[in-house]
Design a protein around this motif. Sequence first.
Motif: not given
Length: 224
Positions: A84-86, A165-167, A195-197
């Motif tokens: 469930y996660m990318g 997404a981390d930076e 989406i969480i960035m």
Amino acid sequence: MIQLASVSKTFQSGRGKVRALIDISFPIEAGTFTALIGKSGSGKSTLLNCIGGLEPPDTGNIACFGTPIYSLGPRELSLFQRRYMGFVFQRGNLLSYLTVAENIGFPLTLNRVLGRSQAKRIDELLDRIGLASAATALPHELSSGETQRVAIARAIAHSPSILLADEPTANLDTVTGQQAVELMRDLGKDHGCTIIMATHDIEITGSADAVICLKDGRIHEEER
């Protein structure tokens, strides 16, 4: 929906205890794009890792689509992340010994999407990110922008419910970074992905549905 309730996290360092997150609570609606912004050390990467099951909070709860992820055992959490996660990291983190196509296919293999189904999905994504001609290239043969496009394709390949997404634009120029964000949002929208960035790039917030600003481990501002 993703729900955070009173999440706190403290690290021990050579300078004593560092309170990375302090009583963080907020909801994230399914299918939206949320930007976590703040200066270096504000806690945004730690918060992203907590949401992704990579860094357990000291206190508080995180529920992803009704599943309290830290009530899961190690095996169940790993399966939840796999299905469930990318994840998209700052430097892409592609596997150096796999080709572009093999990197994109890696999460599909983990989820037992094999054979023609996997090949079709890889071809679709290679075409979507404009790298069909680079299928057999190795990561060291790619530019920074191309690396991030492959990383995004890999993260979305198995159609996860959550994309973290981390930076992802930290090592890219402004134009390439904006293109990467647009690609991420377009691919996520195709599959109803949340989406969480985490980012320090204020320009990115213009395309976000919600913006959460962190300062010293606390929510400083929240806009929707």
